[in-house]
Motif scaffolding. Structure first.
Motif, PDB file in Angstrom:
ATOM      1  N   VAL A  31       0.873  -1.180   0.000  1.00 56.91           N
ATOM      2  CA  VAL A  31       0.000   0.000   0.000  1.00 56.91           C
ATOM      3  C   VAL A  31       0.905   1.224   0.000  1.00 56.91           C
ATOM      4  O   VAL A  31       1.604   1.494   0.978  1.00 56.91           O
ATOM      5  CB  VAL A  31      -0.927   0.012   1.229  1.00 56.91           C
ATOM      6  CG1 VAL A  31      -1.767   1.287   1.246  1.00 56.91           C
ATOM      7  CG2 VAL A  31      -1.815  -1.227   1.235  1.00 56.91           C
ATOM      8  N   GLU A  32       0.901   1.967  -1.098  1.00 64.82           N
ATOM      9  CA  GLU A  32       1.815   3.096  -1.251  1.00 64.82           C
ATOM     10  C   GLU A  32       1.095   4.428  -1.402  1.00 64.82           C
ATOM     11  O   GLU A  32       1.739   5.475  -1.479  1.00 64.82           O
ATOM     12  CB  GLU A  32       2.733   2.844  -2.453  1.00 64.82           C
ATOM     13  CG  GLU A  32       3.563   1.566  -2.303  1.00 64.82           C
ATOM     14  CD  GLU A  32       4.408   1.272  -3.528  1.00 64.82           C
ATOM     15  OE1 GLU A  32       4.850   2.240  -4.183  1.00 64.82           O
ATOM     16  OE2 GLU A  32       4.620   0.087  -3.843  1.00 64.82           O
ATOM     17  N   ASP A  33      -0.220   4.393  -1.455  1.00 62.86           N
ATOM     18  CA  ASP A  33      -0.999   5.632  -1.494  1.00 62.86           C
ATOM     19  C   ASP A  33      -1.290   6.036  -0.050  1.00 62.86           C
ATOM     20  O   ASP A  33      -2.309   5.657   0.533  1.00 62.86           O
ATOM     21  CB  ASP A  33      -2.306   5.403  -2.261  1.00 62.86           C
ATOM     22  CG  ASP A  33      -3.172   6.655  -2.318  1.00 62.86           C
ATOM     23  OD1 ASP A  33      -2.748   7.702  -1.783  1.00 62.86           O
ATOM     24  OD2 ASP A  33      -4.285   6.583  -2.879  1.00 62.86           O
ATOM     25  N   PHE A  34      -0.381   6.810   0.541  1.00 60.29           N
ATOM     26  CA  PHE A  34      -0.460   7.090   1.969  1.00 60.29           C
ATOM     27  C   PHE A  34      -1.531   8.120   2.333  1.00 60.29           C
ATOM     28  O   PHE A  34      -1.789   8.345   3.513  1.00 60.29           O
ATOM     29  CB  PHE A  34       0.913   7.530   2.483  1.00 60.29           C
ATOM     30  CG  PHE A  34       1.963   6.463   2.319  1.00 60.29           C
ATOM     31  CD1 PHE A  34       1.886   5.282   3.031  1.00 60.29           C
ATOM     32  CD2 PHE A  34       2.999   6.626   1.415  1.00 60.29           C
ATOM     33  CE1 PHE A  34       2.829   4.277   2.871  1.00 60.29           C
ATOM     34  CE2 PHE A  34       3.957   5.636   1.243  1.00 60.29           C
ATOM     35  CZ  PHE A  34       3.871   4.459   1.966  1.00 60.29           C
ATOM     36  N   LYS A  35      -2.157   8.717   1.340  1.00 63.42           N
ATOM     37  CA  LYS A  35      -3.279   9.614   1.611  1.00 63.42           C
ATOM     38  C   LYS A  35      -4.585   8.832   1.790  1.00 63.42           C
ATOM     39  O   LYS A  35      -5.539   9.340   2.372  1.00 63.42           O
ATOM     40  CB  LYS A  35      -3.447  10.623   0.468  1.00 63.42           C
ATOM     41  CG  LYS A  35      -2.362  11.684   0.413  1.00 63.42           C
ATOM     42  CD  LYS A  35      -2.673  12.702  -0.681  1.00 63.42           C
ATOM     43  CE  LYS A  35      -1.623  13.806  -0.706  1.00 63.42           C
ATOM     44  NZ  LYS A  35      -1.895  14.814  -1.771  1.00 63.42           N
ATOM     45  N   GLU A  39      -8.892   3.392   3.030  1.00 62.51           N
ATOM     46  CA  GLU A  39      -9.760   3.001   1.919  1.00 62.51           C
ATOM     47  C   GLU A  39      -9.151   1.848   1.128  1.00 62.51           C
ATOM     48  O   GLU A  39      -9.845   0.914   0.716  1.00 62.51           O
ATOM     49  CB  GLU A  39     -10.001   4.193   0.992  1.00 62.51           C
ATOM     50  CG  GLU A  39     -10.827   5.310   1.603  1.00 62.51           C
ATOM     51  CD  GLU A  39     -10.025   6.224   2.516  1.00 62.51           C
ATOM     52  OE1 GLU A  39      -8.801   5.988   2.674  1.00 62.51           O
ATOM     53  OE2 GLU A  39     -10.616   7.163   3.073  1.00 62.51           O
ATOM     54  N   ARG A  40      -7.827   1.912   0.950  1.00 65.58           N
ATOM     55  CA  ARG A  40      -7.142   0.865   0.182  1.00 65.58           C
ATOM     56  C   ARG A  40      -7.170  -0.469   0.927  1.00 65.58           C
ATOM     57  O   ARG A  40      -7.385  -1.523   0.317  1.00 65.58           O
ATOM     58  CB  ARG A  40      -5.697   1.298  -0.080  1.00 65.58           C
ATOM     59  CG  ARG A  40      -4.914   0.362  -0.972  1.00 65.58           C
ATOM     60  CD  ARG A  40      -5.461   0.344  -2.369  1.00 65.58           C
ATOM     61  NE  ARG A  40      -4.649  -0.498  -3.240  1.00 65.58           N
ATOM     62  CZ  ARG A  40      -5.151  -1.337  -4.123  1.00 65.58           C
ATOM     63  NH1 ARG A  40      -6.460  -1.457  -4.258  1.00 65.58           N
ATOM     64  NH2 ARG A  40      -4.356  -2.056  -4.891  1.00 65.58           N
ATOM     65  N   LEU A  41      -6.979  -0.438   2.236  1.00 64.35           N
ATOM     66  CA  LEU A  41      -6.992  -1.671   3.024  1.00 64.35           C
ATOM     67  C   LEU A  41      -8.378  -2.318   3.007  1.00 64.35           C
ATOM     68  O   LEU A  41      -8.502  -3.541   2.905  1.00 64.35           O
ATOM     69  CB  LEU A  41      -6.560  -1.390   4.462  1.00 64.35           C
ATOM     70  CG  LEU A  41      -5.080  -1.046   4.661  1.00 64.35           C
ATOM     71  CD1 LEU A  41      -4.819  -0.632   6.104  1.00 64.35           C
ATOM     72  CD2 LEU A  41      -4.189  -2.225   4.276  1.00 64.35           C
ATOM     73  N   ILE A  42      -9.405  -1.513   3.122  1.00 61.21           N
ATOM     74  CA  ILE A  42     -10.773  -2.048   3.082  1.00 61.21           C
ATOM     75  C   ILE A  42     -11.052  -2.674   1.718  1.00 61.21           C
ATOM     76  O   ILE A  42     -11.689  -3.723   1.609  1.00 61.21           O
ATOM     77  CB  ILE A  42     -11.790  -0.932   3.399  1.00 61.21           C
ATOM     78  CG1 ILE A  42     -11.635  -0.483   4.861  1.00 61.21           C
ATOM     79  CG2 ILE A  42     -13.212  -1.402   3.133  1.00 61.21           C
ATOM     80  CD1 ILE A  42     -12.463   0.725   5.225  1.00 61.21           C
ATOM     81  N   GLU A  43     -10.529  -2.047   0.677  1.00 61.59           N
ATOM     82  CA  GLU A  43     -10.722  -2.556  -0.684  1.00 61.59           C
ATOM     83  C   GLU A  43      -9.968  -3.868  -0.911  1.00 61.59           C
ATOM     84  O   GLU A  43     -10.491  -4.801  -1.538  1.00 61.59           O
ATOM     85  CB  GLU A  43     -10.232  -1.503  -1.682  1.00 61.59           C
ATOM     86  CG  GLU A  43     -10.295  -1.923  -3.139  1.00 61.59           C
ATOM     87  CD  GLU A  43      -9.653  -0.897  -4.056  1.00 61.59           C
ATOM     88  OE1 GLU A  43      -9.260  -1.269  -5.177  1.00 61.59           O
ATOM     89  OE2 GLU A  43      -9.527   0.275  -3.643  1.00 61.59           O
ATOM     90  N   PRO A  56       3.426   9.166   6.300  1.00 54.88           N
ATOM     91  CA  PRO A  56       3.065  10.510   5.834  1.00 54.88           C
ATOM     92  C   PRO A  56       1.552  10.723   5.919  1.00 54.88           C
ATOM     93  O   PRO A  56       0.781   9.767   5.835  1.00 54.88           O
ATOM     94  CB  PRO A  56       3.523  10.504   4.367  1.00 54.88           C
ATOM     95  CG  PRO A  56       4.394   9.310   4.202  1.00 54.88           C
ATOM     96  CD  PRO A  56       3.975   8.314   5.235  1.00 54.88           C
ATOM     97  N   PHE A  57       1.148  11.941   6.115  1.00 61.55           N
ATOM     98  CA  PHE A  57      -0.259  12.363   6.092  1.00 61.55           C
ATOM     99  C   PHE A  57      -1.050  11.906   7.319  1.00 61.55           C
ATOM    100  O   PHE A  57      -1.574  12.726   8.056  1.00 61.55           O
ATOM    101  CB  PHE A  57      -0.957  11.898   4.799  1.00 61.55           C
ATOM    102  CG  PHE A  57      -0.254  12.323   3.546  1.00 61.55           C
ATOM    103  CD1 PHE A  57      -0.238  13.662   3.166  1.00 61.55           C
ATOM    104  CD2 PHE A  57       0.417  11.401   2.761  1.00 61.55           C
ATOM    105  CE1 PHE A  57       0.429  14.071   2.017  1.00 61.55           C
ATOM    106  CE2 PHE A  57       1.085  11.796   1.609  1.00 61.55           C
ATOM    107  CZ  PHE A  57       1.092  13.136   1.245  1.00 61.55           C
ATOM    108  N   VAL A  58      -1.187  10.604   7.539  1.00 57.63           N
ATOM    109  CA  VAL A  58      -1.957  10.093   8.680  1.00 57.63           C
ATOM    110  C   VAL A  58      -1.132   9.019   9.375  1.00 57.63           C
ATOM    111  O   VAL A  58      -0.608   8.119   8.715  1.00 57.63           O
ATOM    112  CB  VAL A  58      -3.304   9.483   8.220  1.00 57.63           C
ATOM    113  CG1 VAL A  58      -4.093   8.982   9.424  1.00 57.63           C
ATOM    114  CG2 VAL A  58      -4.114  10.509   7.438  1.00 57.63           C
ATOM    115  N   ASP A  59      -1.005   9.104  10.716  1.00 58.86           N
ATOM    116  CA  ASP A  59      -0.162   8.107  11.386  1.00 58.86           C
ATOM    117  C   ASP A  59      -0.880   6.767  11.533  1.00 58.86           C
ATOM    118  O   ASP A  59      -2.100   6.656  11.391  1.00 58.86           O
ATOM    119  CB  ASP A  59       0.364   8.621  12.733  1.00 58.86           C
ATOM    120  CG  ASP A  59      -0.679   8.670  13.835  1.00 58.86           C
ATOM    121  OD1 ASP A  59      -1.663   7.908  13.787  1.00 58.86           O
ATOM    122  OD2 ASP A  59      -0.503   9.465  14.771  1.00 58.86           O
TER     123      ASP A  59
END
Length: 232
Positions: A31-35, A39-43, A56-59
Motif C-alpha cells: 500500500v503506497e498511497d499514503f493519503k 480506503e485501500r486496506l478495506i478494498e 506521511p499524512f496520517v499516522d
C-alpha cells in the motif's frame, strides 16, 4: 495463500519485508498511497495487515483505530517508537501485536504466523458453537440468541469464544490476556475490562443478562442458564 497488506513508507525496509514474505509464500500487497491507506486496506481485504506507525499524512495509530472499526483483520504494528505508552496505545486501538524496529525477519514471521493461527486456525474445524437458542458464529463474528443478532469486534469474539468453550468454568484474567496478546506486559488491565463490559452490553441487548459472571479475584465464567429452563 494468505494475503498480507504491507503499509511501510521506507522503501528499502518495505522491499526487504516483501521479499521475506514472498519467500514464505505469502501474497504481498504493498500500500503506497499514503493519503488513502484506510480506503485501500478495506478494498484489498487482506488476511493480515503490517502497519507502520510513522507514515506521511496520517499516522498508523489513526489508521489502526479506523480499520478496526471496519474490519476484524489481524493488525501488526511496526515502529521505532519503543515507549510503553506507544505500545499500549497500539493494542488499545485494536492492534494484535506491536513489533519494534529494528527486528529480525524470523521474529516478524513468527508474529504473522501467530496472528493467522489465532484469527483463522479454528475456522476449518468448526464454524459455530450452539447452546440451544444461542449461537456464536465463527465465520461472521456474530452472536445470536433466538431471533436477535449482533456483531462482535475481533477481540470481543475471541474473549467470548474462550469463555463459551469453557462454559460453567472460571477462566482467569491472565489466561484471557495470554490468549489475546503475545506480550501481556504491554496490555493495560483496563483493556480487558473494557472488552468484557462491551460483550456484556451486547449480550444484554440480545436478552441475555448475567450470562458472563465476574468472579472477583479469579476471572470470568460463561453460564448458559437458559438451557436449564429449556429442559424443565
Amino acid at each position: 495463500m494468505y494475503k498480507i497488506a504491507l503499509v511501510e513508507d521506507d522503501t528499502e525496509l518495505r522491499s526487504m519485508i516483501a521479499k521475506m514474505l514472498e519467500r514464505y509464500e505469502y501474497e504481498v500487497m504493498n500500500v503506497e498511497d499514503f493519503k488513502n491507506v484506510l480506503e485501500r486496506l478495506i478494498e484489498l481485504k487482506p488476511d493480515v495487515v503490517l502497519l507502520d506507525v510513522n507514515l506521511p499524512f496520517v499516522d498508523g495509530f489513526h489508521i489502526c483505530k479506523n480499520l478496526r472499526n471496519n474490519s476484524n483483520v489481524p493488525i501488526i504494528m511496526i515502529s521505532a517508537r519503543n515507549t510503553d505508552a506507544d505500545q499500549i496505545l497500539g493494542v488499545e486501538l485494536g492492534a494484535d501485536d506491536y513489533v519494534l524496529k529494528p527486528f529480525s525477519v524470523e521474529v516478524l514471521h513468527s508474529k504473522i504466523k501467530a496472528s493467522i493461527r489465532r484469527a483463522y486456525g479454528y475456522i476449518a474445524e468448526k464454524t459455530s458453537t450452539v447452546y440451544g437458542d444461542f449461537r456464536l458464529d465463527y465465520r461472521t463474528f456474530t452472536v445470536s440468541f433466538i431471533h436477535n443478532e449482533t456483531e462482535l469486534t475481533k477481540n470481543e469474539f475471541k474473549i467470548l469464544k474462550i469463555l463459551v468453550d469453557k462454559s460453567n468454568t472460571i477462566v482467569s484474567r491472565e489466561d484471557l490476556l495470554h490468549e489475546l496478546w503475545d506480550d501481556v506486559a504491554f496490555v493495560d488491565n483496563n483493556t480487558l475490562n473494557v472488552n468484557i463490559s462491551r460483550i456484556k452490553t451486547k449480550l444484554q441487548d440480545l436478552g441475555l443478562t448475567d450470562v458472563i459472571q465476574t468472579k472477583r479475584g479469579f476471572g470470568y465464567k460463561f453460564v448458559p442458564y437458559w438451557l436449564e429452563k429449556e429442559n424443565e
